[in-house]
Design an enzyme around this catalytic site. Structure first.
Site: not given
Length: 428
Positions: A101, A223-224, A299, A341
């Site tokens: 990050w 991020n996402e 995921y 990820e």
């Protein structure tokens, strides 16, 4: 629809933070050759060449570049000892890219904010990130740095909404408040100012501006990022179009990615990750002119893609298809794709009974990435020792440690990823 947007994981990462937290625009765009050389005018002296994207592949020092890598989100907040521990382990494994990050927004939290208030930056708080960039460069590692979080961990988009609009957090709800981050003029202005400050900032440890350091392989817009309040995807796409062009103007020799999960945004699609529920359209986001490569997260357990949730579905097989679908679409777009990820928890009720089953799934996924032409992949998540010499807690069930002591429960997993990184490096 079973919407499982990793709420549990994000909450646990917030617990991790609680327990362990401690210039003008560049003109023009450098040529691909100059980008690969990286050392023009002394700007990258001693730090190696820049990674570039060309003809659907990443390149480094005149050659095709493929990598096995990892994530370690906490580098921007922790001690030099903890940074050394995890980056030394990454290098020992043969990993070449680490994602971490580059944000910590809002004062009054458990972490030390890099941006305590909008347009206000704590230079002393940058020491951990500065040191991580220096250390990674010394080890020959490349970094990927997202500029804001979709989630409220370390402030995120909700912090901007709170600063300017005073609205409560609904990041895990319908996103009506959260999504104003993309449209509110003040939120957009503050984000642009933050991006400029970080990217153009001079690292006192290297003497280089972040934009001039080839150690930083890529910046990510977020991020996402998700935008549930606009299922069409137009809001997120418009924001990404504007901000990708802006960030690229600040760092023309470094790569730029959106940092999204890969949701396809198909109206009428019942399968959650392929549907328009999150207001993302991966194909359109990846096709943006300033975006150098597409990102994919994997995921299946958290997204309800398991046999217990959907009879006939298997988490491992579903994840393999998700990866190969994106790699095929990336070839059509002419853009490299990074599986940046991926993770599974050991949970017999969600198709992963034990470490051996998880290793088999990870082997299937990394083999698919290797065989289908992924530019790279980065497992979630590599951790190492903390300041008292113990190991970083397994907050979200995805921890991998390199220590090869037989007592290490992730020993075989780490060895698998090390062998895969070697294979990716050789496959050029």
């Amino acid at each position: 629809m079973n919407d499982q947007p990793r709420t549990t994981r994000r909450t646990l990462l917030g617990a991790a933070a609680l327990g362990l937290a401690a210039a003008p625009l560049l003109g023009g765009t450098a040529s691909a050759a100059d980008q690969e050389r990286g050392n023009q005018n002394g700007s990258g002296k001693g730090r190696g060449p820049f990674v570039t994207a060309r003809n659907g592949e990443l390149r480094l020092d005149g050659r095709k570049f493929r990598f096995g890598g990892t994530n370690c989100y906490y580098l921007h907040q922790q001690s030099h000892y903890m940074i050394d521990a995890v980056l030394n382990d990454a290098a020992a494994m043969g990993l070449t890219v680490v994602r971490a990050w580059a944000f910590a927004d809002g004062d009054g939290h458990s972490y030390r904010a890099l941006q305590p208030k909008a347009f206000s930056y704590d230079e002393a708080a940058f020491d951990s990130l500065d040191y991580a960039v220096q250390k990674a460069g010394q080890l020959g590692l490349k970094l990927v740095l997202p500029l804001v979080n979709n989630w409220p961990d370390y402030g995120g988009m909700q912090q901007y909404v709170s600063w300017f609009l005073g609205l409560p957090d609904d990041s895990y709800g319908d996103g009506t408040n959260h999504d104003k981050f993309y449209t509110d003029a003040n939120c957009r202005k503050a984000y642009r100012a933050w991006a400029k400050h970080v990217i153009q900032r001079r690292n006192p440890r290297t003497g280089l501006r972040y934009a001039d350091d080839p150690t930083v392989m890529a910046w990510e817009l977020a991020n996402e990022p998700r935008c549930r309040s606009d299922k069409s995807g137009a809001t997120l796409l418009g924001w990404a179009r504007e901000m990708s062009a802006y960030v690229k103007s600040l760092a023309p020799r470094q790569l730029l990615a959106v940092g999204d999960e890969g949701f396809y945004g198909r109206a009428g699609e019942a399968d959650y990750p392929y549907s328009d529920y999150e207001g993302n359209d991966w194909l359109k986001l990846t096709a943006l002119p300033a975006v150098d490569y597409g990102t994919v997260h994997v995921y299946p357990q958290n997204w309800g893609e398991t046999s217990g949730n959907k009879p006939g579905t298997n988490a491992t097989e579903w994840g393999t298809r998700w990866i190969t679908d994106h790699l095929a679409d990336g070839r059509t777009l002419g853009k490299p794709v990074v599986v940046e990820e991926f993770g599974l928890q050991i949970d017999a009720g969600r198709d992963i009974a034990d470490t051996a089953a998880r290793d088999a799934a990870y082997r299937a996924w990394t083999d698919a990435a290797l065989a289908s032409g992924a530019a790279g992949d980065q497992f979630w998540l590599l951790t190492s020792r903390v300041d008292d010499g113990s190991y970083y807690p397994d907050y979200d069930g995805h921890r991998v440690m390199w220590n090869n002591d037989p007592a290490n429960p992730t020993r075989t997993t780490a060895q698998l990823f090390a062998a895969h990184a070697k294979a990716m490096t050789a496959a050029v």
